[in-house]
Design a protein around this motif. Structure first.
Motif, mmCIF file in Angstrom:
data_model
loop_
_atom_site.group_PDB
_atom_site.id
_atom_site.type_symbol
_atom_site.label_atom_id
_atom_site.label_comp_id
_atom_site.label_asym_id
_atom_site.label_seq_id
_atom_site.Cartn_x
_atom_site.Cartn_y
_atom_site.Cartn_z
ATOM 1 N N GLY A 172 33.224 47.376 52.879
ATOM 2 C CA GLY A 172 33.662 46.717 51.726
ATOM 3 C C GLY A 172 34.867 45.936 51.909
ATOM 4 N N GLN A 208 35.364 42.928 49.442
ATOM 5 C CA GLN A 208 35.657 43.414 48.140
ATOM 6 C C GLN A 208 36.931 43.953 47.872
ATOM 7 O OE1 GLN A 208 32.892 44.339 49.821
ATOM 8 N NE2 GLN A 208 31.243 42.947 48.771
ATOM 9 N N ARG A 236 39.630 42.570 45.044
ATOM 10 C CA ARG A 236 40.266 43.302 44.289
ATOM 11 C C ARG A 236 41.703 43.038 44.288
ATOM 12 N NH1 ARG A 236 40.560 48.133 46.965
ATOM 13 N NH2 ARG A 236 42.925 47.953 47.290
#
Length: 185
Positions: A154, A157, A161
């Motif tokens: 991830g 991501q 974020r």
């Protein structure tokens, strides 16, 4: 064929120094470092000096996002790396370490001292940061094999974020800060 590097002494020696700053994103960041190192050493070949400098620089290359909570993270990352280099690795070339970090998102080839080393790291980071969209001559199957051996966990991501969190919920403002301060021509 790109050989996955799963462990490297220089990386393992300095990685604990950033663990607290990176926090719960540590495993994803560690794997990002090792994917980039795998590609960089593929480009660089057998160069022990380049290997050590790239391994050291990669530990710190993105750490400013976490340590300074800053999306314009190149200079903060360089500062952390230089502080550690001065105290624990004075044999490493300060200029080379700084150049690897500062130019790792450069779009065009770096043309300065130790260009082969800086460009190996630069091209390698582009492969991983683009999730294989930019491959710099590396075959898709090799990118897939590296990602299978060293899972992404991830990481893209996490970067999205951080772009949102560090700009108080405004992902667009965060992405603009990254584009205007991190990417270089």
């Amino acid at each position: 064929m790109v050989r996955p590097i799963l462990s490297e002494p220089t990386v393992e020696r300095y990685l604990p120094m950033v663990a607290e700053a990176v926090g719960p994103d540590f495993a994803a960041y560690r794997n990002h470092i090792y994917r980039v190192l795998s590609y960089a050493l593929h480009f660089l070949g057998d160069d022990p000096r380049g290997r050590e400098h790239i391994g050291f620089a990669l530990v710190f290359h993105d750490v400013g996002m976490w340590a300074d909570r800053e999306l314009a993270y190149l200079e903060p990352s360089e500062t952390v790396a230089e502080r550690v280099r001065e105290q624990h690795a004075p044999h490493l070339d300060a200029t080379l370490v700084a150049n690897i970090i500062h130019w790792h998102h450069k779009l065009l080839p770096f043309k300065g001292p130790d260009a082969a080393i800086v460009n190996a790291a630069r091209k390698a980071d582009w492969i991983d940061a683009s999730m294989g969209t930019v491959r710099n001559g590396v075959a898709r199957k090799d990118v897939a094999a590296i990602e299978a051996a060293i899972p992404v966990l991830g990481f893209p991501q996490i970067l999205m974020r951080l772009a949102k969190d560090l700009r108080h919920g405004n992902r667009l403002a965060g992405l603009w800060r990254v584009l205007s301060h991190v990417y270089k021509i």
